[in-house]
Design an enzyme around this catalytic site. Structure first.
Site, PDB file in Angstrom:
ATOM      1  N   LYS A  35       0.741  -1.250  -0.277  1.00 15.80           N
ATOM      2  CA  LYS A  35       0.055   0.258   0.032  1.00 15.80           C
ATOM      3  C   LYS A  35       1.251   1.543   0.046  1.00 15.80           C
ATOM      4  CE  LYS A  35      -0.719  -0.314   4.835  1.00 15.80           C
ATOM      5  NZ  LYS A  35      -1.466  -0.894   5.954  1.00 15.80           N
ATOM      6  N   TYR A 255      18.298  28.160   9.862  1.00 18.08           N
ATOM      7  CA  TYR A 255      17.110  28.660   9.741  1.00 18.08           C
ATOM      8  C   TYR A 255      17.162  29.299  11.122  1.00 18.08           C
ATOM      9  CZ  TYR A 255      15.693  29.561   5.067  1.00 18.08           C
ATOM     10  OH  TYR A 255      15.293  29.964   4.047  1.00 18.08           O
TER      11      TYR A 255
HETATM   12  C1  PLP Z   1      -0.481  -1.960   6.355  1.00 17.37           C
HETATM   13  C2  PLP Z   1      -0.845  -3.543   7.409  1.00 17.37           C
HETATM   14  C3  PLP Z   1      -0.065  -4.044   7.677  1.00 17.37           C
HETATM   15  C4  PLP Z   1       1.359  -4.226   7.591  1.00 17.37           C
HETATM   16  O1  PLP Z   1       1.939  -3.530   8.147  1.00 17.37           O
HETATM   17  P1  PLP Z   1       3.258  -3.788   9.082  1.00 17.37           P
HETATM   18  O2  PLP Z   1       3.623  -2.962  10.349  1.00 17.37           O
HETATM   19  O3  PLP Z   1       4.210  -2.320   8.227  1.00 17.37           O
HETATM   20  O4  PLP Z   1       3.452  -4.824   8.907  1.00 17.37           O
HETATM   21  C5  PLP Z   1      -0.577  -5.185   7.564  1.00 17.37           C
HETATM   22  N1  PLP Z   1      -1.678  -6.090   8.182  1.00 17.37           N
HETATM   23  C6  PLP Z   1      -2.650  -4.599   7.757  1.00 17.37           C
HETATM   24  C7  PLP Z   1      -4.251  -4.165   7.939  1.00 17.37           C
HETATM   25  C8  PLP Z   1      -2.426  -3.025   7.454  1.00 17.37           C
HETATM   26  O5  PLP Z   1      -3.429  -2.165   6.977  1.00 17.37           O
END
Ligand code: PLP
Length: 368
Positions: A35, A255
């Site tokens: 994702k 800055y």
């Molecule tokens: C993003 C997500 C994961 C992966 O999580 P990580 O901590 O990056 O391994 C697994 N399950 C769901 C439902 C998620 O939304």
């Protein structure tokens, strides 16, 4: 190439990390979570790199899934957040996707949909995180209803942990106990483990793991861990020193003059800033490598530049190679200095940064 800010992504490291997730669960299946554009690594490139191995890919929404299908990805794709509107079910069938389902009203949506192909549904229980999911008391009934629908092929049982990265927390085991208690008697495949649970909680490893951050090589744990330490960093964020100045005690850097030299200090300016995705919250003292030597950043991070201390380093000239995080300095070490986690470092990389893909032997292609 003009400005040197570059994210070099080693696809063999991602393949290594996926294999680790699989081997820890004795060859059970794993949804490679890609994702958010594969956590900033480019979803299509990562999907192609893993397509021969991956049992399935996980994305957040249908737009992300369609992008993969249109790029020719044939592996199963799971919508982790489910569908947002009932009319997405048509696309879910058309693109042959799997979907999570997290509320009882969504069962009605499936029942009322004109789906011809039956779809795989991942039924999510809220076992204690209180974000998404069906209440444990309602879960058996939801499963029975869903399983009876002609539109549904297979139901996979799913839940998500709030604190699996904290190995001293008892809550992961409590969530497992809750899940197991409210699913007794159901004969179906189960998916509980994100990266932290895949690496650190044997009891959470079931038929399907869901590794995300570990694919990119960042350990979810604060401390050294026998499995977390086997991960390989996929992304190396690098740039160059573009100017060097000898400052005197009392001189200020950057800055708002938040850093004042206590003694004569050789300061390098690096072409890397918050508009590249290097966090503005990084404090003076955040580790960084110049020509492979460890040093620290000084003062505020600007939009396009940041300052580093070169005082004690050898052989540093304009053009010196700077590693912000990656192969030799992990994002997991840098992140706490910026009050954040590797997830935001990776997903924050912007379009201005050149992306370069390689494997262990060669540079594969350059983008941008
Ligand atoms: C993003 C997500 C994961 C992966 O999580 P990580 O901590 O990056 O391994 C697994 N399950 C769901 C439902 C998620 O939304």
């Amino acid at each position: 190439m003009g400005r040197a800010a570059t994210a070099t992504i080693n696809l063999d490291a991602i393949r290594h990390n996926y294999r680790l997730a699989k081997s820890l669960s004795n060859g059970q299946k794993a949804v490679a979570i890609i994702k958010a554009d594969a956590y900033g690594h480019d979803a299509v490139v990562v999907a192609n790199a893993l397509s021969a191995q991956a049992d399935a890919f996980g994305v957040a929404c249908i737009e992300e899934a369609i992008e993969l299908r249109e790029a020719g990805i044939k592996n199963p794709i799971l919508l982790l957040e489910g569908f947002f509107k009932a009319d997405e079910l048509i696309l879910i069938a058309q693109y042959n996707l799997w979907t999570a389902l997290h509320s009882v009203s969504q069962i009605e949506d499936i029942k009322n949909s004109p789906l011809k192909n039956s779809i795989n549904v991942w039924l999510k229980m809220d076992s204690g995180m209180h974000r998404l999911g069906i209440a444990p008391e309602d879960y058996q009934d939801a499963y029975q209803q869903l399983n009876a629908l002609p539109q549904v092929k297979e139901v996979i049982l799913m839940s998500h942990f709030s604190s699996a990265d904290d190995l001293s927390a008892g809550t992961t085991q409590e969530q497992i106990n809750c899940f197991d208690a409210f699913t007794t008697g159901i004969n179906a495949h189960v998916s509980l483990a994100n990266s932290a649970a895949t690496l650190g909680h044997e009891e959470a490893r079931r038929q399907w793991q869901r590794p995300g951050i570990m694919l990119y090589g960042a350990t979810p744990f604060e401390q050294s861990h026998p499995q977390g330490d086997k991960l390989r960093s996929a992304m190396t964020l690098s740039s160059e020193v573009i100017a060097i100045h000898q400052l005197q005690a009392g001189d200020a850097v950057g800055y708002s003059r938040t850093f004042i030299c206590e003694k004569p200090t050789l300061v390098g300016t690096v072409a890397m800033g918050y508009a590249d995705g290097y966090p503005r919250h990084a404090k003076s003292g955040t580790p960084i490598l110049v020509n492979g030597q460890r040093t620290r950043i000084l003062g505020r991070v600007s939009m396009d530049m940041l300052a580093v201390d070169l005082s004690h380093l050898e052989d540093v000239n304009v053009g010196a190679y700077v590693e912000c995080w990656g192969e030799n300095l992990t994002a997991a070490e840098v992140a706490p200095h910026c009050d954040t986690i590797p997830y935001t470092l990776f997903t924050g990389i912007t379009r201005r940064v050149h992306k370069v893909y390689c494997d262990d032997r060669q540079l594969l292609k350059q983008v941008g």
